[in-house]
Scaffold this active site. Sequence first.
Site, mmCIF file in Angstrom:
data_model
loop_
_atom_site.group_PDB
_atom_site.id
_atom_site.type_symbol
_atom_site.label_atom_id
_atom_site.label_comp_id
_atom_site.label_asym_id
_atom_site.label_seq_id
_atom_site.Cartn_x
_atom_site.Cartn_y
_atom_site.Cartn_z
ATOM 1 N N ASN A 1 81.920 47.106 77.589
ATOM 2 C CA ASN A 1 82.092 45.681 77.261
ATOM 3 C C ASN A 1 82.780 44.902 78.383
ATOM 4 O O ASN A 1 83.540 43.964 78.133
ATOM 5 C CB ASN A 1 82.857 45.499 75.933
ATOM 6 N N ASP B 1 73.291 50.626 83.624
ATOM 7 C CA ASP B 1 74.730 50.454 83.843
ATOM 8 C C ASP B 1 74.995 50.181 85.337
ATOM 9 O O ASP B 1 74.676 51.017 86.179
ATOM 10 C CB ASP B 1 75.404 51.760 83.403
ATOM 11 N N CYS C 1 80.756 44.685 81.679
ATOM 12 C CA CYS C 1 79.693 44.300 82.624
ATOM 13 C C CYS C 1 78.472 43.739 81.902
ATOM 14 O O CYS C 1 78.227 42.529 81.917
ATOM 15 C CB CYS C 1 79.262 45.495 83.476
ATOM 16 N N ARG C 2 77.682 44.624 81.280
ATOM 17 C CA ARG C 2 76.390 44.185 80.756
ATOM 18 C C ARG C 2 76.483 43.299 79.519
ATOM 19 O O ARG C 2 75.855 42.229 79.475
ATOM 20 C CB ARG C 2 75.524 45.419 80.423
ATOM 21 N N SER C 3 77.226 43.742 78.487
ATOM 22 C CA SER C 3 77.197 42.954 77.246
ATOM 23 C C SER C 3 77.881 41.586 77.383
ATOM 24 O O SER C 3 77.405 40.631 76.762
ATOM 25 C CB SER C 3 77.746 43.752 76.052
ATOM 26 N N CYS D 1 77.423 47.341 74.896
ATOM 27 C CA CYS D 1 77.198 48.263 76.017
ATOM 28 C C CYS D 1 78.295 49.328 75.962
ATOM 29 O O CYS D 1 78.939 49.494 74.918
ATOM 30 C CB CYS D 1 77.158 47.523 77.355
#
Length: 154
Positions: free
Chosen positions: A11, A122, A13-15, A8
């Site tokens: 690195n 995001d 939050c999402r990934s 993401c």
Amino acid sequence: MIRVLIVCLGNICRSPAAEAALRRKAQERGAAIEVCSAGIGGWHQGKGADGRMVRAAAARGYLLDRHRARQVEFSDFYEFDYILAMDGKNLSDLLGMAPANRECDIRLFLEFADTHTRETPDPYYGGAEGFERVLDLVETGADAFLDHIQKTQG
Ligand code: 4NP
């Protein structure tokens, strides 16, 4: 062993959430997959995951407290079989930096999922619901990716 890198922007939050979901679901299925994550940007290098995501993920049993952010490296394009991007910008950034002789498959994380969107939005500047939405999407995406792997690799 299939090696998967999830990417993401930051690195944090999402990934990291997608990494935790894919790792757990792979373990549950007995799939031989190694999962890591990284960010396009290096601003949070060495830092832990965003506290909002740590809490939202913990409520679903994912422990992100040992996560440390790192930036995508050139060697990643040779060391992973799949590099999975969380959104279209992450994907185009990865394709722009990927060496021509790479052997990894660079895709959207949700490419294999039956979700109405192929992008994981995001959540960084939004509210709590954005983090829940990310977790919903990455859980669905992780199952769909594993289905794909098990179909194509047997
Ligand atoms: P992520 O979220 O890409 O899901 O880790 C973000 C984290 C940090 C920033 C943007 C998005 N940032 O601009 O610092």
